[in-house]
Design a protein around this motif. Sequence first.
Motif, PDB file in Angstrom:
ATOM      1  N   LYS A 126       0.834  -1.193   0.000  1.00 58.89           N
ATOM      2  CA  LYS A 126       0.000   0.000   0.000  1.00 58.89           C
ATOM      3  C   LYS A 126       0.871   1.247   0.000  1.00 58.89           C
ATOM      4  CE  LYS A 126      -3.899   2.173   2.170  1.00 58.89           C
ATOM      5  NZ  LYS A 126      -5.080   1.955   2.948  1.00 58.89           N
ATOM      6  N   GLY A 127       0.573   2.158  -0.936  1.00 56.37           N
ATOM      7  CA  GLY A 127       1.284   3.418  -1.008  1.00 56.37           C
ATOM      8  C   GLY A 127       2.599   3.354  -1.763  1.00 56.37           C
ATOM      9  N   LYS A 128       3.072   2.172  -2.109  1.00 51.68           N
ATOM     10  CA  LYS A 128       4.331   2.031  -2.845  1.00 51.68           C
ATOM     11  C   LYS A 128       4.109   2.456  -4.297  1.00 51.68           C
ATOM     12  CE  LYS A 128       8.082  -1.249  -3.577  1.00 51.68           C
ATOM     13  NZ  LYS A 128       8.309  -1.358  -4.983  1.00 51.68           N
TER      14      LYS A 128
ATOM     15  N   ALA B 207     -14.610  -0.440  -5.727  1.00 47.73           N
ATOM     16  CA  ALA B 207     -14.343  -1.866  -5.564  1.00 47.73           C
ATOM     17  C   ALA B 207     -12.930  -2.208  -6.038  1.00 47.73           C
ATOM     18  CB  ALA B 207     -15.367  -2.697  -6.333  1.00 47.73           C
ATOM     19  N   LEU B 208     -12.507  -1.614  -7.139  1.00 50.90           N
ATOM     20  CA  LEU B 208     -11.156  -1.856  -7.645  1.00 50.90           C
ATOM     21  C   LEU B 208     -10.112  -1.314  -6.683  1.00 50.90           C
ATOM     22  CD1 LEU B 208     -11.721  -0.999 -11.409  1.00 50.90           C
ATOM     23  CD2 LEU B 208     -11.381  -3.263 -10.411  1.00 50.90           C
ATOM     24  N   ALA B 209     -10.381  -0.148  -6.109  1.00 50.70           N
ATOM     25  CA  ALA B 209      -9.447   0.447  -5.150  1.00 50.70           C
ATOM     26  C   ALA B 209      -9.290  -0.456  -3.930  1.00 50.70           C
ATOM     27  CB  ALA B 209      -9.935   1.832  -4.745  1.00 50.70           C
TER      28      ALA B 209
ATOM     29  N   ALA C 174      -9.918  -3.721  -3.741  1.00 46.70           N
ATOM     30  CA  ALA C 174      -9.319  -5.001  -4.116  1.00 46.70           C
ATOM     31  C   ALA C 174      -7.811  -4.894  -4.326  1.00 46.70           C
ATOM     32  CB  ALA C 174      -9.979  -5.537  -5.383  1.00 46.70           C
ATOM     33  N   THR C 175      -7.332  -3.741  -4.762  1.00 45.29           N
ATOM     34  CA  THR C 175      -5.907  -3.556  -5.033  1.00 45.29           C
ATOM     35  C   THR C 175      -5.184  -2.854  -3.892  1.00 45.29           C
ATOM     36  OG1 THR C 175      -6.363  -1.502  -6.221  1.00 45.29           O
ATOM     37  CG2 THR C 175      -6.199  -3.522  -7.534  1.00 45.29           C
ATOM     38  N   ASP C 176      -5.927  -2.484  -2.851  1.00 43.26           N
ATOM     39  CA  ASP C 176      -5.368  -1.771  -1.702  1.00 43.26           C
ATOM     40  C   ASP C 176      -4.736  -0.444  -2.122  1.00 43.26           C
ATOM     41  OD1 ASP C 176      -5.166  -1.649   1.048  1.00 43.26           O
ATOM     42  OD2 ASP C 176      -3.186  -2.597   1.108  1.00 43.26           O
ATOM     43  N   ARG C 177      -5.395   0.217  -3.079  1.00 36.71           N
ATOM     44  CA  ARG C 177      -4.953   1.527  -3.566  1.00 36.71           C
ATOM     45  C   ARG C 177      -6.074   2.522  -3.307  1.00 36.71           C
ATOM     46  NH1 ARG C 177       0.294   1.072  -4.012  1.00 36.71           N
ATOM     47  NH2 ARG C 177       0.421   2.780  -5.452  1.00 36.71           N
ATOM     48  N   SER C 178      -5.779   3.797  -3.474  1.00 39.02           N
ATOM     49  CA  SER C 178      -6.796   4.818  -3.237  1.00 39.02           C
ATOM     50  C   SER C 178      -7.732   4.945  -4.439  1.00 39.02           C
ATOM     51  CB  SER C 178      -6.139   6.173  -2.980  1.00 39.02           C
ATOM     52  OG  SER C 178      -5.549   6.674  -4.167  1.00 39.02           O
ATOM     53  N   TYR C 179      -8.899   5.528  -4.166  1.00 43.70           N
ATOM     54  CA  TYR C 179      -9.860   5.816  -5.228  1.00 43.70           C
ATOM     55  C   TYR C 179      -9.192   6.687  -6.292  1.00 43.70           C
ATOM     56  CZ  TYR C 179     -14.015   7.701  -7.525  1.00 43.70           C
ATOM     57  OH  TYR C 179     -14.953   8.063  -8.456  1.00 43.70           O
TER      58      TYR C 179
END
Length: 73
Positions: free
Chosen positions: A8-10, A36-38, A40-45
């Motif tokens: 996350k955040g990398k 949902a994609l955010a 599932a990928t542990d990324r921000s909107y």
Amino acid sequence: MAAHTTVKGKRITGEARIKMAADLKKKYEKGASIRALAEATDRSYGFVHRILTESGVVLRGRGGATRTKTKTP
């Protein structure tokens, strides 16, 4: 949805970013939401939104009920 194994955040660059963009684009075009994609990928909107627009995806309008004005006779 299969989650990516990114930290996350990398920062994601190069081939990994291209692969992620293609994967997100495919899932979004099949109906997955940006939120949902955010998740599932542990990324921000914002990250997912930016990747999709960079990939040339035409984003869907916002969901939910629309208001219509009541016509009075």
